[in-house]
Design an enzyme around this catalytic site. Structure first.
Site, PDB file in Angstrom:
ATOM      1  N   GLU A  20       0.825  -1.210   0.000  1.00  0.00           N
ATOM      2  CA  GLU A  20       0.000   0.000   0.000  1.00  0.00           C
ATOM      3  C   GLU A  20       0.858   1.258   0.000  1.00  0.00           C
ATOM      4  O   GLU A  20       2.075   1.198   0.201  1.00  0.00           O
ATOM      5  CB  GLU A  20      -0.929   0.007   1.207  1.00  0.00           C
ATOM      6  CG  GLU A  20      -0.208   0.090   2.535  1.00  0.00           C
ATOM      7  CD  GLU A  20      -1.062   0.703   3.630  1.00  0.00           C
ATOM      8  OE1 GLU A  20      -1.305   1.925   3.546  1.00  0.00           O
ATOM      9  OE2 GLU A  20      -1.442  -0.021   4.560  1.00  0.00           O
ATOM     10  N   LYS A  26      -4.563  -2.201  13.979  1.00  0.00           N
ATOM     11  CA  LYS A  26      -3.766  -1.202  14.689  1.00  0.00           C
ATOM     12  C   LYS A  26      -4.185  -1.136  16.165  1.00  0.00           C
ATOM     13  O   LYS A  26      -5.367  -1.234  16.499  1.00  0.00           O
ATOM     14  CB  LYS A  26      -3.912   0.159  14.021  1.00  0.00           C
ATOM     15  CG  LYS A  26      -3.375   0.169  12.588  1.00  0.00           C
ATOM     16  CD  LYS A  26      -3.536   1.524  11.946  1.00  0.00           C
ATOM     17  CE  LYS A  26      -2.946   1.535  10.531  1.00  0.00           C
ATOM     18  NZ  LYS A  26      -3.771   0.792   9.569  1.00  0.00           N
TER      19      LYS A  26
END
Length: 316
Positions: free
Chosen positions: A29, A164
């Site tokens: 990404e 995360k």
């Protein structure tokens, strides 16, 4: 291999050749470059992660939206454009891709956007740092990352260090179950890692210990015609794991500041990651870089195993 059907898709020659030859390719990404790290660490890390992929036998394919086209595989100057802050870079998930492309502005793809581009190009394996998820307080804000719904409808395997640490991990795991997304704890005794630390206290539905095991599952999913993706959660290397009360306080402080400043939506995660980096005096950034490189290594091994299985027709 999926046909390169869209006129909006530009696949770099080295990536196109690897796919045509059935060689392993790993998608990467670009929001980690534009929104996840400061300059110049971001561009240096991007190049180092591509090098890790290549060192382990796969071709790296960093994804971004550049001048009205989806680029799968970036040139050096394109990485620099995303990183140096000289021009605005839009953060592009599924929702944003058509607008960014039609306006011909520079866009960095999130996990969601990268999955879409990888699938268009015929890439099955994608390495990133951590996926988005259900944000803390989502019961009132309804803030749930588009990464999760993308995983439910796009057949790309995402190798990451879990969701995360700033997120609500139990609810994220439940949401992935609702989407029908397999979650694999890789070599971690079945426990789901939590980005900066190997320990979350949550058990993943599946545990696998080798690239071959994961590759076999990816291939079987494709043979079944399933259109969902997969999460392979790799623990951060032990020497870079962040634990202790000080680190948790940094996350809590960043979350409170985001609430007070009313930071929400796609700006929330970059804000939180930046503040945690500041509050930990750079320790979280060092950990982030280490886990991304480790994920790239594992993703390359999985992609290599998958390519070998497909070329030989092996199923065992």
């Amino acid at each position: 291999m999926r046909a390169f059907a869209s006129s909006l898709l530009r696949v770099a020659p080295r990536v196109r050749e690897a796919l045509a030859n059935g060689e392993p390719v790993v998608a990467l990404e670009s929001t980690i470059i534009s929104h996840g790290m400061p300059y110049p660490q971001n561009v240096r890390t991007a190049r180092e992660v591509e090098a890790v992929v290549a060192e382990h036998g796969a071709t790296p394919a960093t994804v971004a939206l550049v001048d009205g086209r989806i680029h799968v595989g970036l040139a050096g100057e394109e990485l620099e454009r995303l990183a140096d802050g000289a021009e605005a870079v839009a953060k592009a998930s599924r929702r944003d891709m058509a607008a960014v492309l039609s306006r011909r502005v520079l866009g960095a793809t999130t996990v969601s956007g990268t999955m879409i581009a990888a699938h268009m190009a015929g890439i099955r394996i994608f390495a990133t740092g951590g996926i988005g998820g259900v944000h803390r307080g989502a019961e009132t804000t309804l803030d749930v990352s588009a990464d999760l719904t993308e995983l439910g409808r796009t057949p790309v395997t995402v190798v990451c260090a879990g969701a995360k640490a700033i997120l609500d991990l139990p609810r994220t795991l439940e949401y992935l179950e609702t989407q029908g997304v397999p979650v694999v704890a890789y070599g971690n005794g079945g426990e789901l890692p939590a980005f900066y630390t190997a320990r979350s206290g949550l058990m993943a539905p599946w545990c696998m210990d080798t690239p071959e095991q994961v590759a076999r599952m990816v291939r079987t999913s494709a043979d079944l015609g399933l259109q969902s993706g997969m999460v392979v959660a790799v623990p951060i290397p032990a020497e870079h794991a962040q634990t202790g009360a000080e680190f948790e306080r940094a996350i809590d402080t960043a979350l409170r500041e985001a609430e007070v400043q009313r930071v929400a939506g796609k700006e929330c995660t970059p804000f939180l990651l930046r503040r945690v980096t500041e509050l930990t005096r750079g320790a979280s950034l060092v950990a982030n870089i280490a886990l991304v490189k480790n994920n790239a290594r594992v993703a390359s091994q999985i992609a290599t195993s998958l390519a070998a299985m497909v070329s030989t027709g092996a199923r065992e």
